[in-house]
Every structure is written in structure tokens, then in C-alpha cells.
Design a protein around this motif. Structure first.
Motif, mmCIF file in Angstrom:
data_model
loop_
_atom_site.group_PDB
_atom_site.id
_atom_site.type_symbol
_atom_site.label_atom_id
_atom_site.label_comp_id
_atom_site.label_asym_id
_atom_site.label_seq_id
_atom_site.Cartn_x
_atom_site.Cartn_y
_atom_site.Cartn_z
ATOM 1 N N PRO A 109 -8.710 6.124 10.705
ATOM 2 C CA PRO A 109 -7.911 5.401 9.708
ATOM 3 C C PRO A 109 -6.471 5.907 9.627
ATOM 4 N N ALA A 110 -6.269 7.189 9.843
ATOM 5 C CA ALA A 110 -4.932 7.764 9.761
ATOM 6 C C ALA A 110 -3.982 7.166 10.785
ATOM 7 N N GLU A 111 -4.543 6.670 11.899
ATOM 8 C CA GLU A 111 -3.730 6.115 12.978
ATOM 9 C C GLU A 111 -3.931 4.613 13.145
ATOM 10 N N THR A 112 -4.677 3.991 12.231
ATOM 11 C CA THR A 112 -4.920 2.551 12.288
ATOM 12 C C THR A 112 -3.950 1.849 11.366
ATOM 13 N N PRO A 159 0.797 -1.229 0.000
ATOM 14 C CA PRO A 159 0.000 0.000 0.000
ATOM 15 C C PRO A 159 0.827 1.276 0.000
ATOM 16 N N VAL A 160 2.078 1.199 0.454
ATOM 17 C CA VAL A 160 2.948 2.380 0.418
ATOM 18 C C VAL A 160 3.347 2.675 -1.021
ATOM 19 N N ALA A 161 3.841 1.661 -1.727
ATOM 20 C CA ALA A 161 4.231 1.842 -3.128
ATOM 21 C C ALA A 161 3.037 2.228 -3.992
ATOM 22 N N ALA A 162 1.849 1.766 -3.606
ATOM 23 C CA ALA A 162 0.647 2.084 -4.370
ATOM 24 C C ALA A 162 0.133 3.494 -4.099
ATOM 25 N N GLY A 163 0.762 4.189 -3.151
ATOM 26 C CA GLY A 163 0.364 5.550 -2.843
ATOM 27 C C GLY A 163 -0.889 5.669 -2.005
ATOM 28 N N LEU A 164 -1.236 4.591 -1.325
ATOM 29 C CA LEU A 164 -2.468 4.585 -0.534
ATOM 30 C C LEU A 164 -2.255 5.085 0.895
ATOM 31 N N VAL A 165 -1.081 4.818 1.449
ATOM 32 C CA VAL A 165 -0.779 5.214 2.822
ATOM 33 C C VAL A 165 0.630 5.789 2.881
ATOM 34 N N GLU A 166 0.871 6.599 3.911
ATOM 35 C CA GLU A 166 2.207 7.168 4.090
ATOM 36 C C GLU A 166 3.180 6.120 4.620
ATOM 37 N N SER A 167 2.704 5.278 5.502
ATOM 38 C CA SER A 167 3.509 4.182 6.027
ATOM 39 C C SER A 167 2.581 3.102 6.527
ATOM 40 N N MET A 168 3.127 1.908 6.741
ATOM 41 C CA MET A 168 2.309 0.805 7.230
ATOM 42 C C MET A 168 1.813 1.075 8.644
ATOM 43 N N ASP A 169 2.642 1.685 9.483
ATOM 44 C CA ASP A 169 2.281 1.915 10.877
ATOM 45 C C ASP A 169 1.388 3.136 11.062
ATOM 46 N N ALA A 170 1.569 4.145 10.225
ATOM 47 C CA ALA A 170 0.792 5.383 10.345
ATOM 48 C C ALA A 170 0.310 5.796 8.957
#
Length: 324
Positions: free
Chosen positions: A285-288, A125-136
Motif C-alpha cells: 500500500p505504501a507504494e500503490t 486523502p492528503v488533506a485528510a491525513g491518510l497518505v503522504e502523497s497521491m503517488d506514494a
């Protein structure tokens, strides 16, 4: 559209009462939760994720026709149709969205920023541009990932075919997660002394020709929905050439691959449902954190192996979780 505080109260009540009820007897919440879900294409693994999602929601007290509205859309691999679905959802009254696989998650995230999006079966999901990081994750998108240890998968193939020198991978150029996995497989192959050769496709109709273009000792497929939807094409090439196929998709073993070290997709659907409920209850979601698959399973098909000219060693058969 139902507001989150009311949803939180409704879910809390439903969850508490569900502990004393079977899923079929789940009480009706004060307000109905509305979810819009979308997949990318029909195939057994993504179908299993969706079934696991529905089962997990029911276990938490949310049952379609009672206190859950669940719309499900499937563009059957067509990107233009997927974009239309995403835009329609953006204008809908759904409280939350679920995306099965990377392309739907990307399509939804591009047009929906005001409500949560929970994905499943997104490899990176990081490479896909969906989230900033896996943890946050940092935005309105989070979910469960089906990242797999490519080195262990290639080591399994090597255990079955000790003399393997070259492995061919067909993957979809339209799926970011497939590109990331292919790069990981190339690196893992170098560590194992295996040369990994690749061929890209734009759609499932190109899978057989791409497989035939690879002169290799064995084939390996990634978590790639476009390729999996046409796995029989690679199976046919493998049988004709006597070249075994190991896959990342457990259901593909029943369709003719010889083995898979893979995600338990129904379990991932249930895991995704747990996250959906937490977010409806008020989790941000931003913190999940994005969650990885909690378990892997080894699936084998000795008959398919025989058709491809190999024998699965007893050591592999003995530790298999499932056998066709």
C-alpha cells in the motif's frame, strides 16, 4: 488471520481460474480472505460503491460464502459508533479493511497500522491525513479518490443559468474533504465571476435551515455524505425559491436536483476492488498510488429544472449520459 504469502497464492489461483468461470462459478481458494468494510452513512452513491466493490471482487474470483468473508458496518453518521467500529475491527482477524468515505478511512487509520486499509470516495486523502502523497502513500493506507473538477461543475451551472451571480454551498464541518472542496469552489467561482457563499452543518438535520440561510441564485452540493443523505431538504428550498440545485452526486438528480457532473460510483467500487485484489496478492500500500476516478458522467433532470424555474439548454441535454 490469513498471512499474505498464502493469500497471494490463493488469489493468483482464483484469478486464473475465474477467467474460465462465471463469477457464480468462481472456485474456492485454498484460504478464505477476510475483509472488514465500513461506510459512514446510507445513501445511493456509497451504496453503489459497495455494490461495485462486491461485483469487482466476484469478477476476480472472490465470492461471499465461498472464499470471501466480508463484514460490513454502517454507523449511520454517528461518530461515536464509527469509533467503536474502528476499534472492534482493530482487534479482529480481518486481513484487510475497506473504508467508504473520508471519516471511516480516518477512523480506521488511527487504530490500525498492521494491515492494509483501502479507501474509496475520499476526495482529498492528503488533506485528510491518510497518505503522504497521491503517488506514494507511504503507509498502510491507499485507495481511490472521487476528486471532481469544481471549475467544470460551476461552469455547468453557469451554462444552465447564464445570469448566475451567487451560488450557495451547504457542507459538513466534520468532513475534511468537504472543507477542501468548498475552498476549491470559492476559488473556481472567482475565476468564473461567481460569488460562492457557504453554510456549515454538524449533522443532516441542519441541512434545510442552512440552505434557507443562504440568499443565492442557485445551490451547489459537494461530495459530502452528510449533505447528500438529506439532499431532499435543499431540493425543497430550491423549489420553494425557484433556485436550481446542481450536485456532485448522480443519484441526487433522481431525488430532485437538476443536474450533476459526477463520479460513476459503481465503477469506482469496481476500481477499488481491483486495488484490493492487487494488495492481497502482495502489492505494498505504501507504494500503490491513489487512483482518481477514471470517468465522469453528466446526469440531468429536466422536470426538476422546471420545478425550480429553469430550462436546461439543449446543448447540455444532448451530451447527457443519463436523463431522469
Amino acid at each position: 488471520m490469513t498471512h499474505r504469502p498464502a493469500l497471494a497464492a490463493a488469489v493468483a489461483a482464483a484469478t486464473l481460474l475465474a477467467a474460465c468461470s462465471t463469477p457464480e462459478q468462481a472456485p474456492e481458494a485454498e484460504e478464505t480472505v477476510s475483509i472488514g468494510a465500513v461506510t459512514i452513512v446510507s445513501h445511493p452513491s456509497l451504496d453503489a460503491v459497495f455494490e461495485g466493490l462486491k461485483s469487482g471482487l466476484a469478477d476476480a474470483g472472490y465470492v461471499e460464502g465461498e472464499n470471501l468473508e466480508l463484514e460490513f458496518q454502517n454507523p449511520q453518521g454517528d461518530q461515536a459508533t464509527l469509533a467503536n467500529i474502528a476499534n472492534t475491527y482493530a482487534g479482529s482477524d480481518h486481513d484487510l479493511f475497506v473504508a467508504l468515505a473520508t471519516p471511516p478511512a480516518q477512523a480506521l487509520s488511527q487504530v490500525i497500522q498492521d494491515r492494509p486499509i483501502v479507501f474509496a470516495s475520499v476526495t482529498d486523502p492528503v488533506a485528510a491525513g491518510l497518505v503522504e502523497s497521491m503517488d506514494a502513500p507511504g503507509g498502510n493506507v491507499t485507495g481511490t479518490s472521487d476528486q471532481l473538477p469544481t471549475d467544470r461543475q460551476l461552469a455547468l451551472l453557469q451554462e444552465i443559468l447564464p445570469d448566475v451571480e451567487t451560488v450557495g454551498i451547504v457542507y459538513s464541518s466534520a468532513e475534511v474533504n468537504a472543507q477542501v472542496q468548498a475552498e476549491a469552489a470559492i476559488a473556481a467561482g472567482e475565476e468564473l465571476g461567481i460569488e460562492v457563499l457557504t453554510a456549515t452543518i454538524a449533522n443532516s438535520s441542519e441541512v434545510q435551515q442552512a440552505a434557507e440561510s443562504l440568499d443565492v441564485d442557485a445551490y451547489f452540493t459537494l461530495v459530502d455524505n452528510t449533505v447528500v443523505s438529506a439532499i431532499e431538504s435543499i431540493v425543497q428550498v430550491g423549489e420553494q425559491r425557484g433556485r436550481p440545485l446542481v450536485t456532485s452526486d448522480p443519484d441526487s438528480v433522481g431525488r430532485g436536483a437538476i443536474a450533476a457532473l459526477s463520479t460513476d460510483y459503481e465503477a469506482q467500487g469496481r476500481q477499488t476492488a481491483e486495488m484490493v485484489v492487487r494488495i492481497i496478492e502482495g502489492a505494498d500500500p505504501a507504494e500503490t498510488a491513489v487512483e482518481l476516478q477514471k470517468s465522469l458522467k453528466l446526469v440531468v433532470n429536466p422536470d426538476a429544472a422546471e420545478r425550480m424555474g429553469v430550462t436546461i439548454p439543449d446543448a447540455v441535454l444532448d451530451r447527457a449520459d443519463e436523463m431522469y
